[in-house]
Scaffold this active site. Structure first.
Site, mmCIF file in Angstrom:
data_model
loop_
_atom_site.group_PDB
_atom_site.id
_atom_site.type_symbol
_atom_site.label_atom_id
_atom_site.label_comp_id
_atom_site.label_asym_id
_atom_site.label_seq_id
_atom_site.Cartn_x
_atom_site.Cartn_y
_atom_site.Cartn_z
ATOM 1 N N HIS A 147 -7.315 -4.516 10.361
ATOM 2 C CA HIS A 147 -7.296 -4.393 8.950
ATOM 3 C C HIS A 147 -5.872 -5.131 8.404
ATOM 4 C CE1 HIS A 147 -4.562 -0.290 9.885
ATOM 5 N NE2 HIS A 147 -3.669 -1.408 9.603
ATOM 6 N N ASP A 186 0.718 -1.141 -0.023
ATOM 7 C CA ASP A 186 -0.031 -0.017 0.051
ATOM 8 C C ASP A 186 0.835 1.367 0.162
ATOM 9 O OD1 ASP A 186 0.924 -0.343 2.585
ATOM 10 O OD2 ASP A 186 -0.838 -1.106 3.485
ATOM 11 N N ASP A 210 -7.353 -2.234 14.433
ATOM 12 C CA ASP A 210 -8.873 -2.753 14.072
ATOM 13 C C ASP A 210 -9.030 -3.996 13.092
ATOM 14 O OD1 ASP A 210 -7.742 -1.936 11.695
ATOM 15 O OD2 ASP A 210 -9.071 -0.193 11.508
HETATM 16 P P1 PGA Z 1 2.245 -1.501 12.609
HETATM 17 O O1 PGA Z 1 1.174 -1.601 11.750
HETATM 18 O O2 PGA Z 1 3.301 -2.548 12.191
HETATM 19 O O3 PGA Z 1 2.911 -0.116 12.614
HETATM 20 O O4 PGA Z 1 1.634 -1.815 14.021
HETATM 21 C C1 PGA Z 1 0.758 -2.754 11.140
HETATM 22 C C2 PGA Z 1 -0.819 -2.491 10.147
HETATM 23 O O5 PGA Z 1 -1.375 -1.388 10.315
HETATM 24 O O6 PGA Z 1 -0.834 -3.238 9.358
#
Ligand code: PGA
Length: 263
Positions: A138, A67, A136
């Site tokens: 995702h 992304d 959440d």
């Molecule tokens: P993070 O994000 O590794 O910064 O906790 C993970 C994500 O949002 O998929």
């Protein structure tokens, strides 16, 4: 799903990096799906160290990132292009034209997303997709209620994700509200999915992903439909799993021939 619980994030990152290195040694022209955020940093450090110390060779590897923020140039300090250059690509020998990251400045976003899907297909598909999970639930930037068959497209971030990611931006700078992300269907097409999660803040989402129902409200639960989804957790991220002792027992009793990434 295979759930592997390790004492801390260092051990977890080492194992995940070992799995990626094993794949590169077995298939020098493999296609990696890569992720950003805090979670993969330790894995990228390990891979850079394997490149420097053991000559792990990325010269034939191709990569596709999950992304990117819409509206951020590749040079922007919080862009995922910049993140990947600084944390991985500047330190290994992957040719520039083998690297694919969604273009946050694309003008015709729907046709750009279609071309990203086509590029993955032309490369032969993703062999191993590295993933984190949001608080959440995702997956990539597929927020709750994303279609479980979605493909690469524009998405609007949830407020919680914007708050979670504010730490990567400067004070007073706002997190873009739109992103381009591979879809859940795109992710599920990878031959192996390798999801890593650390810390108590992820424990609830992890429990839902592994032990809850498959539901668009928790996008990562779609991995239950994948034939080869490996979930590597530290103790804190595993703390809300009802069957954690079982996962530990399975891992401790794995036959040698099934073990990967531990050489
Ligand atoms: P993070 O994000 O590794 O910064 O906790 C993970 C994500 O949002 O998929």
């Amino acid at each position: 799903m295979e759930v592997i619980i390790l004492p801390d994030s260092k051990a977890a990152s080492r194992l995940a990096a070992g799995m990626i290195a094993d794949l590169i040694r077995k298939k020098s022209n493999c296609v990696l799906g890569l992720a950003t955020g805090s979670t993969p940093l330790g894995i990228y450090r390990e891979l850079v160290s394997m490149h420097n110390m053991e000559g792990l060779d990325f010269s034939e590897v191709t990569s596709f990132n999950l992304d990117e923020y819409v509206g951020l140039s590749p040079e922007h300090h919080a862009s995922y292009h910049r993140f990947m250059q600084e944390n991985l690509f500047n330190h290994i020998n992957m040719p520039k034209d083998h690297v694919h990251i969604p273009d946050g400045l694309a003008t015709d976003i729907p046709s750009y997303c279609q071309s990203y899907e086509e590029a993955i297909y032309q490369a032969g598909g993703i062999d191993l997709q590295l993933l984190g999970i949001g608080t959440d639930g995702h997956l990539g930037f597929n927020e709750p209620t994303s279609s479980l068959t979605s493909r690469t497209r524009i998405k609007t971030l949830d407020r919680q994700t914007i708050l979670d990611n504010q730490r990567f931006f400067q004070p007073g700078e706002s997190v873009p509200s739109h992103v381009i992300t591979m879809g859940i269907g795109t992710i599920l097409d990878a031959k192996t999915c390798l999801l890593i999660a650390f810390g108590e803040s992820k424990a609830e989402a992890v429990a839902g992903m592994v032990e809850g129902p498959v539901a668009a409200i928790l996008p990562a639960s779609a991995l239950q439909l994948h034939q080869k989804a490996i979930i590597i957790l530290d103790e804190a991220a595993a703390s809300k799993l009802a069957k954690r002792e079982y996962y530990q027992w399975v891992y401790d009793h794995k036959p040698d021939w099934q073990k990967v990434g531990q050489s």
